[in-house]
Design a protein around this motif. Sequence first.
Motif, PDB file in Angstrom:
ATOM      1  N   THR A 188       0.813  -1.208   0.000  1.00 44.47           N
ATOM      2  CA  THR A 188       0.000   0.000   0.000  1.00 44.47           C
ATOM      3  C   THR A 188       0.853   1.268   0.000  1.00 44.47           C
ATOM      4  O   THR A 188       0.443   2.291  -0.510  1.00 44.47           O
ATOM      5  N   LEU A 189       2.032   1.170   0.592  1.00 45.37           N
ATOM      6  CA  LEU A 189       2.826   2.384   0.760  1.00 45.37           C
ATOM      7  C   LEU A 189       3.236   2.993  -0.566  1.00 45.37           C
ATOM      8  O   LEU A 189       3.335   4.210  -0.704  1.00 45.37           O
ATOM      9  N   SER A 190       3.454   2.167  -1.576  1.00 52.07           N
ATOM     10  CA  SER A 190       3.946   2.695  -2.836  1.00 52.07           C
ATOM     11  C   SER A 190       2.871   3.449  -3.604  1.00 52.07           C
ATOM     12  O   SER A 190       3.179   4.386  -4.337  1.00 52.07           O
ATOM     13  N   GLY A 191       1.626   3.058  -3.460  1.00 53.90           N
ATOM     14  CA  GLY A 191       0.599   3.676  -4.280  1.00 53.90           C
ATOM     15  C   GLY A 191      -0.486   4.400  -3.517  1.00 53.90           C
ATOM     16  O   GLY A 191      -1.265   5.151  -4.099  1.00 53.90           O
ATOM     17  N   TYR A 192      -0.549   4.199  -2.190  1.00 55.52           N
ATOM     18  CA  TYR A 192      -1.616   4.771  -1.394  1.00 55.52           C
ATOM     19  C   TYR A 192      -1.086   5.872  -0.484  1.00 55.52           C
ATOM     20  O   TYR A 192       0.094   5.933  -0.177  1.00 55.52           O
ATOM     21  N   GLY A 193      -1.986   6.699  -0.034  1.00 56.77           N
ATOM     22  CA  GLY A 193      -1.701   7.546   1.098  1.00 56.77           C
ATOM     23  C   GLY A 193      -2.062   6.752   2.341  1.00 56.77           C
ATOM     24  O   GLY A 193      -3.029   5.992   2.341  1.00 56.77           O
TER      25      GLY A 193
END
Length: 125
Positions: free
Chosen positions: A28-33
């Motif tokens: 999630t960290l790469s594409g999400y806030g």
Amino acid sequence: QVNLVESGGGLVQAGASLRLSCTASERTLSGYGMAWFRQAPGKEREFVAALKKSAGSIRYADSVKGRFTISGDNNKNTLYLQMNSLKPEDTAVYYCAAGRVIVSSMTQESAYYYWGQGTQVTVSS
């Protein structure tokens, strides 16, 4: 569906430190806030800190600036909240959240649609 699991809460004395962790079921960290919110007894949930790595953006609530640090480890799919110099008013259930937020919405609860179950932080005076 993204599952978020928080850990690291506990009971500490004022001035102590804690580190909260939020492990996601997928990257999630790469594409999400991602963000931390908290809710104290009898109060509404409030923003604490947010991170959007892809934009290089970090936000903090004024009440925690200089004491809390948000970070993330892509390899472990984990978001952290390092909390130093804890105060009794930091007592709350802390929630991890994730969503495809835009930078201007990073502090808004409504921008996040995946939430963890929360972890209790209690700071005694």
